[in-house]
Design a protein around this motif. Sequence first.
Motif, short mmCIF file in Angstrom:
data_model
loop_
_atom_site.label_atom_id
_atom_site.label_comp_id
_atom_site.label_asym_id
_atom_site.label_seq_id
_atom_site.Cartn_x
_atom_site.Cartn_y
_atom_site.Cartn_z
N VAL A 27 0.88 -1.17 0.00
CA VAL A 27 0.00 0.00 0.00
C VAL A 27 0.91 1.22 0.00
CG1 VAL A 27 -1.77 1.27 1.24
CG2 VAL A 27 -1.72 -1.23 1.37
N GLY A 41 9.17 0.84 7.02
CA GLY A 41 8.73 0.30 5.74
C GLY A 41 7.23 0.45 5.57
N PRO A 42 6.76 0.64 4.33
CA PRO A 42 5.31 0.76 4.08
C PRO A 42 4.62 -0.59 4.26
CG PRO A 42 6.49 0.73 2.01
CD PRO A 42 7.54 0.71 3.09
N ALA A 43 3.30 -0.57 4.28
CA ALA A 43 2.52 -1.77 4.60
C ALA A 43 2.40 -2.71 3.40
CB ALA A 43 1.13 -1.37 5.07
N PRO A 44 2.94 -3.92 3.51
CA PRO A 44 2.62 -4.93 2.48
C PRO A 44 1.16 -5.34 2.64
CG PRO A 44 4.62 -5.51 3.72
CD PRO A 44 3.93 -4.41 4.48
N ALA A 47 0.66 -8.22 4.85
CA ALA A 47 0.77 -7.95 6.29
C ALA A 47 -0.57 -7.50 6.85
CB ALA A 47 1.84 -6.89 6.54
N LEU A 48 -1.27 -6.65 6.10
CA LEU A 48 -2.57 -6.16 6.56
C LEU A 48 -3.60 -7.29 6.62
CD1 LEU A 48 -2.74 -2.77 4.62
CD2 LEU A 48 -2.08 -3.15 7.02
N SER A 49 -3.57 -8.18 5.63
CA SER A 49 -4.57 -9.25 5.64
C SER A 49 -4.25 -10.27 6.73
CB SER A 49 -4.72 -9.90 4.26
OG SER A 49 -3.50 -10.47 3.86
N LEU A 51 -2.78 -9.56 9.55
CA LEU A 51 -3.14 -8.88 10.80
C LEU A 51 -4.65 -8.97 11.03
CD1 LEU A 51 -2.31 -7.08 13.21
CD2 LEU A 51 -2.65 -5.10 11.71
N ASN A 229 9.76 -4.35 6.41
CA ASN A 229 8.37 -3.88 6.30
C ASN A 229 7.38 -4.57 7.24
OD1 ASN A 229 9.25 -2.34 3.90
ND2 ASN A 229 9.34 -4.35 2.94
N GLY A 230 7.83 -4.92 8.43
CA GLY A 230 6.99 -5.68 9.36
C GLY A 230 5.95 -4.86 10.10
N GLY A 231 6.00 -3.55 9.97
CA GLY A 231 5.05 -2.71 10.70
C GLY A 231 5.73 -1.96 11.82
N ALA A 289 1.46 -9.50 11.72
CA ALA A 289 1.67 -8.56 10.60
C ALA A 289 3.04 -8.83 9.97
CB ALA A 289 1.57 -7.12 11.08
N ARG B 56 -4.58 0.54 8.85
CA ARG B 56 -5.04 1.01 7.53
C ARG B 56 -4.76 2.50 7.29
NH1 ARG B 56 -6.59 -3.34 4.12
NH2 ARG B 56 -6.97 -5.04 5.55
N TRP B 59 -0.37 3.47 9.72
CA TRP B 59 0.78 2.83 9.07
C TRP B 59 0.68 3.00 7.56
CZ3 TRP B 59 1.72 -3.21 8.79
CH2 TRP B 59 2.94 -3.46 8.13
N SER B 60 -0.43 2.55 6.97
CA SER B 60 -0.51 2.45 5.51
C SER B 60 -0.50 3.81 4.81
CB SER B 60 -1.78 1.70 5.10
OG SER B 60 -1.79 0.40 5.63
N LEU B 63 2.15 6.70 7.42
CA LEU B 63 3.51 6.18 7.50
C LEU B 63 4.33 6.84 8.61
CD1 LEU B 63 3.76 5.53 3.72
CD2 LEU B 63 4.62 3.91 5.41
N LEU B 285 1.45 -1.70 16.67
CA LEU B 285 0.14 -2.27 16.36
C LEU B 285 -0.46 -2.90 17.62
CD1 LEU B 285 0.95 -3.83 12.88
CD2 LEU B 285 -0.28 -1.70 13.33
#
Lengths: 415, 415
Positions: A27, A41-44, A47-49, A51, A229-231, A289, B56, B59-60, B63, B285
């Motif tokens: 994202v 790092g930005p959200a893969p 990772a969101l799904s 989570l 990019n782990g959050g 995540a 959402r 982070w996303s 950032l 998170l």
Amino acid sequence: MTDLPTLDALRHRDATDVLAAFRSEFVLPEGMIYFDGNSLGPAPKEALSELEQAARQEWSQDLIRSWNSANWFQLPLELGDRIGAIIGAAAGQVAVSDSTSINIFKALSAALSLRPGRGTILAEASSFPTDLYIAEGLVATRPGLTLRLEGVDGARIEEMLDDDVAVVLLNHVNYRSGSLLDMAALTAKIHAAGALVIWDLCHSAGAVPIELDGAHADFAVGCSYKYLNGGPGAPAFLYAATRHHAELSQPLSGWWGHARPFAFETRYDAHQGIAKFLCGTQPILSLRALKGALAMWERVDMAALRAKSQSLTDLFIALVENRCAGHGLVLQTTRDRDLRGSQVSFSHPEAYPVMQALIERNVIGDFRAPDVLRFGFTPLYLSHEDVWNAVEILREVLDSGIWREPRFAARSAVT
Amino acid sequence: MTDLPTLDALRHRDATDVLAAFRSEFVLPEGMIYFDGNSLGPAPKEALSELEQAARQEWSQDLIRSWNSANWFQLPLELGDRIGAIIGAAAGQVAVSDSTSINIFKALSAALSLRPGRGTILAEASSFPTDLYIAEGLVATRPGLTLRLEGVDGARIEEMLDDDVAVVLLNHVNYRSGSLLDMAALTAKIHAAGALVIWDLCHSAGAVPIELDGAHADFAVGCSYKYLNGGPGAPAFLYAATRHHAELSQPLSGWWGHARPFAFETRYDAHQGIAKFLCGTQPILSLRALKGALAMWERVDMAALRAKSQSLTDLFIALVENRCAGHGLVLQTTRDRDLRGSQVSFSHPEAYPVMQALIERNVIGDFRAPDVLRFGFTPLYLSHEDVWNAVEILREVLDSGIWREPRFAARSAVT
């Protein structure tokens, strides 16, 4: 400079980029050019799904049973092996848990336990400060130990080694300058002096090819929220070479590191593997995540990643020095691409407001005190055209002098 | 027993329960009766929505800027103050970070730094084991320190106190038996001997009224994923009384505990407040879910919570001893409601398969080695009718002998 590429040439490079498809797995906010993947790092999307699955199904519906059914208890070692594959470590040598700072404490303690007759820790004064603070905290509780920082230069570590040095703590890529150290060569020099090495990989894991086993490294630590990019604040990792497992000890001996954690015994009996570095219960939502973020790495060709990283950083240096000449920017990162991580830093007397003005224009890098503009390059989602566009925006900020407006000078709590 | 209430009478009690409305603020799986809130609290709806906002949006989309705009960096102290309000601590004395195990290490180290002439740590052998393992790990690295467990009984701590005792580590509510210690009285006895106390609140925070300041406690630690419902492995908390802040030190001195973390200085200079217990970057998170979980506590009347907890546990004991008589269950928790936390434990020679059969019927408690069936009672979502129904199901499991079926004997990795 006559060899500057044209925008068309850059677009051609991007069109043939074997890593280009990874961009769609993140994202990325519309219109943003993000050079801060070395900070957060930005959200893969994965990772969101993951989570959401962890929160809505595993926690909310399956509750306590998820410790078994969703393998929550195994996450530290499962994710450890996944990160191990990215940093050149065979299975069973990496654990994911706690913070980098805590893991440095464990690794320093473990190294000291393996070198009982030696009393000196070496670390570079230019290290990321928490490395130094942790070493200082450890030394303060152990009479007879010494921490040496002044004059310590990783690239010339042999000058500081003597037979009292137990362990050397080195930053693989320097957080400020972006310099990359030669892991195999320095590890060999440190071993030749009878000492052990801890590599801090915070700014290299996921950014450059790493061969911990190949370099015969002893220990390594790193975070998972930058190039992996782990959050935000995702748990950190610790590597310890298998050859040291049986003999070492570390004092953060919580129940997750016990050989039989659910036997609830009164005496500690350390697990014999990498799990002896685990301590207390881990933040599962953050780990889940991270699990999603790591999934893509099985498909990443690290040689291609390194080649693109060098291409992006070379280009950025060349463009900035050409387009932004005369504005007081001074390159702080080496021009030698083989001694450079995946970042470029420039100093500027007014680095803080310049970066704030850039950020307002959706070019996100960061400021590092006292005077550094830092740009991280993540080949998985940045293109050569992004670099071109970002430099054009930097040029406009500098040419216009807009960064002098007072609103850019106000410091935030976290800078 | 002639004084057993009828189901109708219990329904009447539930109809007038001032806490009943909180049940709708949790996600609770249909048909499940959940007695494991003392192991993993269920998901508050507000925790899930905050987590989604954090993932959402913060982070996303926002950032790196979320460290400022969403106050990520302030979460450990902001949430610390919120938990402080639940455990009787004025603002500025609680930090949320790391795990309970890590925080015990910090608190023990801090206590020792305040009692330099003393060399003994006292802890009950019946403590949750990680408390003991951490104390053992600390002692192993500090020549001259002793850890004493055998014969240590919190309720009679004065018998073990002498002028070498630096610190006493006590579990406020015992994880296995559910016994509750008298915090104020024991703290006074420990202080009278010149020692300091660390209260482990894992099984009491959010379950019983606590007045840390009122009891003149020195330190406390606890987790946030049991009765506080912060999510699996949510970060833990540490309380240190303000009067100790200036003088104490602790060796996990990472950059988040520095007086000026973003000045990137080479030498550690501890923050002068509770922040000196912070170490490395925290899992945001997981912290954001916890923030959502804590929101409801401003509206919880702790006296009402305690009254309902005692009503539920009294009822459970009475019903089990009446309906399940003759099946070998032996009460392990005190009958004195004022010396009981919010849990009830029964031993049974085959506790493991009995609990597995109960879980299959959607009555969720847990097994604690070697022979304990443990039931936690969370007044925010359990009713008296739930207790009645659960005991009926336990009776059916025991009367039918279905727990003897081989499938219930197979141990999981995490039991």
